[in-house]
Design a protein around this motif. Structure first.
Motif, PDB file in Angstrom:
ATOM      1  N   MET A   1      41.471  56.613  60.223  1.00 29.84           N
ATOM      2  CA  MET A   1      39.983  56.165  59.263  1.00 29.84           C
ATOM      3  C   MET A   1      40.015  55.083  59.073  1.00 29.84           C
ATOM      4  O   MET A   1      40.906  54.189  58.757  1.00 29.84           O
ATOM      5  N   VAL A   2      38.863  54.893  59.526  1.00 26.55           N
ATOM      6  CA  VAL A   2      38.422  53.220  59.445  1.00 26.55           C
ATOM      7  C   VAL A   2      37.956  53.084  58.427  1.00 26.55           C
ATOM      8  O   VAL A   2      36.998  54.125  57.696  1.00 26.55           O
ATOM      9  N   PHE A   3      38.167  52.472  57.551  1.00 22.98           N
ATOM     10  CA  PHE A   3      37.541  51.398  55.825  1.00 22.98           C
ATOM     11  C   PHE A   3      36.069  50.384  56.579  1.00 22.98           C
ATOM     12  O   PHE A   3      35.844  50.437  57.312  1.00 22.98           O
ATOM     13  N   SER A   4      34.890  52.149  55.455  1.00 24.05           N
ATOM     14  CA  SER A   4      33.686  51.419  55.382  1.00 24.05           C
ATOM     15  C   SER A   4      33.939  50.626  54.270  1.00 24.05           C
ATOM     16  O   SER A   4      33.434  51.626  53.220  1.00 24.05           O
ATOM     17  N   PRO A   5      33.193  49.907  53.666  1.00 19.89           N
ATOM     18  CA  PRO A   5      33.003  49.272  52.714  1.00 19.89           C
ATOM     19  C   PRO A   5      31.277  49.108  52.036  1.00 19.89           C
ATOM     20  O   PRO A   5      30.577  49.085  52.856  1.00 19.89           O
ATOM     21  N   VAL A   6      31.486  49.188  50.870  1.00 17.51           N
ATOM     22  CA  VAL A   6      30.248  49.880  50.003  1.00 17.51           C
ATOM     23  C   VAL A   6      29.205  48.427  49.212  1.00 17.51           C
ATOM     24  O   VAL A   6      30.142  48.024  48.920  1.00 17.51           O
ATOM     25  N   SER A   7      29.306  48.013  50.122  1.00 17.21           N
ATOM     26  CA  SER A   7      27.760  47.017  48.589  1.00 17.21           C
ATOM     27  C   SER A   7      26.358  46.496  48.974  1.00 17.21           C
ATOM     28  O   SER A   7      25.871  46.443  49.969  1.00 17.21           O
ATOM     29  N   THR A   8      25.988  46.766  47.942  1.00 15.46           N
ATOM     30  CA  THR A   8      24.486  46.093  47.774  1.00 15.46           C
ATOM     31  C   THR A   8      23.996  44.837  47.316  1.00 15.46           C
ATOM     32  O   THR A   8      23.515  44.290  47.167  1.00 15.46           O
ATOM     33  N   SER A   9      25.237  44.001  47.592  1.00 13.06           N
ATOM     34  CA  SER A   9      25.688  42.580  46.983  1.00 13.06           C
ATOM     35  C   SER A   9      25.159  41.481  48.687  1.00 13.06           C
ATOM     36  O   SER A   9      26.055  41.677  49.544  1.00 13.06           O
ATOM     37  N   ASP A  10      24.656  40.479  48.595  1.00 10.35           N
ATOM     38  CA  ASP A  10      24.946  39.566  49.577  1.00 10.35           C
ATOM     39  C   ASP A  10      26.224  38.677  49.422  1.00 10.35           C
ATOM     40  O   ASP A  10      27.090  38.320  48.650  1.00 10.35           O
ATOM     41  N   PRO A  11      27.164  38.401  50.841  1.00  8.58           N
ATOM     42  CA  PRO A  11      28.208  37.983  50.715  1.00  8.58           C
ATOM     43  C   PRO A  11      28.120  36.695  49.767  1.00  8.58           C
ATOM     44  O   PRO A  11      29.626  36.780  49.099  1.00  8.58           O
ATOM     45  N   SER A  12      27.279  36.157  49.711  1.00 10.08           N
ATOM     46  CA  SER A  12      27.550  35.025  48.640  1.00 10.08           C
ATOM     47  C   SER A  12      27.835  35.444  47.508  1.00 10.08           C
ATOM     48  O   SER A  12      28.470  33.986  46.979  1.00 10.08           O
ATOM     49  N   ALA A  13      27.665  36.512  46.576  1.00  9.97           N
ATOM     50  CA  ALA A  13      27.256  37.113  45.560  1.00  9.97           C
ATOM     51  C   ALA A  13      28.968  36.811  45.207  1.00  9.97           C
ATOM     52  O   ALA A  13      28.871  36.552  43.204  1.00  9.97           O
ATOM     53  N   TYR A  14      29.721  37.180  45.846  1.00  9.87           N
ATOM     54  CA  TYR A  14      31.373  37.210  45.674  1.00  9.87           C
ATOM     55  C   TYR A  14      31.847  36.104  45.974  1.00  9.87           C
ATOM     56  O   TYR A  14      33.165  35.963  46.442  1.00  9.87           O
ATOM     57  N   LEU A  15      31.390  34.756  45.336  1.00  6.33           N
ATOM     58  CA  LEU A  15      32.320  33.546  44.977  1.00  6.33           C
ATOM     59  C   LEU A  15      31.732  33.300  44.128  1.00  6.33           C
ATOM     60  O   LEU A  15      32.295  32.174  43.238  1.00  6.33           O
ATOM     61  N   ALA A  16      31.142  34.283  43.119  1.00  2.45           N
ATOM     62  CA  ALA A  16      31.224  34.061  41.564  1.00  2.45           C
ATOM     63  C   ALA A  16      32.090  34.092  40.586  1.00  2.45           C
ATOM     64  O   ALA A  16      33.774  34.785  41.338  1.00  2.45           O
ATOM     65  N   ALA A  17      32.576  33.387  39.777  1.00  2.00           N
ATOM     66  CA  ALA A  17      33.450  33.492  38.426  1.00  2.00           C
ATOM     67  C   ALA A  17      33.274  33.853  37.600  1.00  2.00           C
ATOM     68  O   ALA A  17      31.801  34.538  37.382  1.00  2.00           O
ATOM     69  N   ASP A  18      34.285  34.353  37.023  1.00  2.00           N
ATOM     70  CA  ASP A  18      34.304  35.414  35.597  1.00  2.00           C
ATOM     71  C   ASP A  18      35.136  35.059  34.771  1.00  2.00           C
ATOM     72  O   ASP A  18      35.728  34.340  35.260  1.00  2.00           O
ATOM     73  N   PRO A  19      35.409  35.925  33.476  1.00  2.00           N
ATOM     74  CA  PRO A  19      36.411  35.455  32.634  1.00  2.00           C
ATOM     75  C   PRO A  19      38.353  35.747  33.395  1.00  2.00           C
ATOM     76  O   PRO A  19      38.992  35.489  32.994  1.00  2.00           O
ATOM     77  N   ILE A  20      37.388  36.377  34.286  1.00  2.00           N
ATOM     78  CA  ILE A  20      38.877  37.145  34.749  1.00  2.00           C
ATOM     79  C   ILE A  20      39.369  36.785  36.099  1.00  2.00           C
ATOM     80  O   ILE A  20      40.674  35.536  36.387  1.00  2.00           O
ATOM     81  N   ILE A  21      38.191  35.940  36.972  1.00  2.00           N
ATOM     82  CA  ILE A  21      38.587  35.713  38.037  1.00  2.00           C
ATOM     83  C   ILE A  21      37.994  34.224  37.833  1.00  2.00           C
ATOM     84  O   ILE A  21      36.649  33.710  38.140  1.00  2.00           O
ATOM     85  N   GLU A  22      39.138  33.655  37.648  1.00  4.72           N
ATOM     86  CA  GLU A  22      38.646  32.057  36.934  1.00  4.72           C
ATOM     87  C   GLU A  22      38.800  30.809  38.330  1.00  4.72           C
ATOM     88  O   GLU A  22      39.492  30.367  38.456  1.00  4.72           O
ATOM     89  N   VAL A  23      37.468  31.360  38.868  1.00  6.83           N
ATOM     90  CA  VAL A  23      37.343  30.107  40.018  1.00  6.83           C
ATOM     91  C   VAL A  23      37.417  28.304  39.585  1.00  6.83           C
ATOM     92  O   VAL A  23      37.830  27.689  40.627  1.00  6.83           O
ATOM     93  N   ASP A  24      36.316  28.545  38.344  1.00  7.29           N
ATOM     94  CA  ASP A  24      36.468  27.228  37.489  1.00  7.29           C
ATOM     95  C   ASP A  24      37.842  26.303  37.166  1.00  7.29           C
ATOM     96  O   ASP A  24      37.320  26.033  36.840  1.00  7.29           O
ATOM     97  N   HIS A  25      38.807  27.525  36.830  1.00  7.28           N
ATOM     98  CA  HIS A  25      40.271  27.050  36.025  1.00  7.28           C
ATOM     99  C   HIS A  25      40.658  25.735  36.943  1.00  7.28           C
ATOM    100  O   HIS A  25      40.990  25.700  37.608  1.00  7.28           O
ATOM    101  N   PRO A  26      40.443  24.689  35.996  1.00  4.66           N
ATOM    102  CA  PRO A  26      41.140  23.790  36.491  1.00  4.66           C
ATOM    103  C   PRO A  26      42.294  24.068  38.087  1.00  4.66           C
ATOM    104  O   PRO A  26      42.289  23.333  38.390  1.00  4.66           O
ATOM    105  N   ALA A  27      43.384  24.448  37.089  1.00  8.61           N
ATOM    106  CA  ALA A  27      44.527  24.886  37.477  1.00  8.61           C
ATOM    107  C   ALA A  27      44.593  25.511  39.185  1.00  8.61           C
ATOM    108  O   ALA A  27      45.184  25.674  40.445  1.00  8.61           O
ATOM    109  N   VAL A  28      43.181  26.531  38.516  1.00 10.93           N
ATOM    110  CA  VAL A  28      43.456  27.630  39.673  1.00 10.93           C
ATOM    111  C   VAL A  28      42.636  26.476  41.136  1.00 10.93           C
ATOM    112  O   VAL A  28      42.782  26.665  42.244  1.00 10.93           O
ATOM    113  N   ARG A  29      42.173  25.837  40.495  1.00 10.03           N
ATOM    114  CA  ARG A  29      41.033  24.907  41.486  1.00 10.03           C
ATOM    115  C   ARG A  29      42.078  23.775  42.267  1.00 10.03           C
ATOM    116  O   ARG A  29      42.068  23.860  43.851  1.00 10.03           O
TER     117      ARG A  29
END
Length: 206
Positions: A1-29
């Protein structure tokens, strides 16, 4: 079975940070920068980050470690977590280095019921590719791969298992609610983790 992802967002939207996905946390960065040093492009870096999270962050159940981790910085500091937590760290590391990364979920058979399993999808070479950094063991051999999926678990719809096609910007609310209410992850591993995905990911409180 081939996986077919569903998204209504531009891929660049998936660069965002949030309180769990701490993109800009100093240690993570900082750790993302460290992993990136000497890498040969985005694909090589993504593989490095995947393999580090897969191999250097212990899966809570395999390690019999009761600590509960949720945010990317917690997972990085404590080096342990469930599949959800490991996905949160991997997403933060990759997003921080410019690789769009979504959260994905599967519903898998677990004992006499089902459990929700977390993994990621990365946008590389013009397409989405799922990767599962849960952690390998004798019966699991997940690898980073863009040509064909090499995930931790196959999905069997006849057993009530589901490959959810949605690409999530933020962690599913059901996952957050489950992990915020426990203090010993091993105590709820068999009975207490999410069993299915609800309507999707809701905005997280800051």
């Amino acid at each position: 079975m081939v996986f077919s992802p569903v998204s209504t967002s531009d891929p660049s939207a998936y660069l965002a940070a949030d309180p769990i996905i701490e993109v800009d946390h100093p240690a993570v960065r900082s750790f993302g920068d460290e992993l990136r040093f000497g890498s040969e492009g985005q694909v090589d870096f993504a593989r490095r980050a995947f393999e580090w999270v897969r191999d250097e962050v212990a899966h809570s159940f395999d390690a019999r470690d009761p600590r509960v981790t949720l945010r990317a910085s917690q997972v990085l500091e404590q080096r342990v977590g469930l599949c959800y937590a490991k996905s949160h760290l991997l997403a933060a590391l990759l997003r921080g280095q410019g690789i769009p990364t979504a959260l994905c979920y599967q519903r898998l058979l677990h004992g006499d019921g089902h459990v929700l399993h977390g993994l990621v999808a990365v946008y590389l070479e013009g397409a989405w590719h799922r990767q599962d950094a849960r952690g390998n063991r004798a019966d699991i051999a997940a690898e980073f791969c863009l040509d064909a999926e090499r995930l931790a678990f196959p999905v069997d719809p006849s057993l009530g298992e589901i490959d959810y096609p949605e690409l999530h910007l933020t962690p599913a609310r059901v996952v957050i609610d489950a992990l915020l209410t426990v203090t010993d992850i091993l105590a709820v591993y068999d009975h207490g983790l999410p069993t299915a995905l609800n309507s999707g990911s809701d905005p997280l409180p800051h």
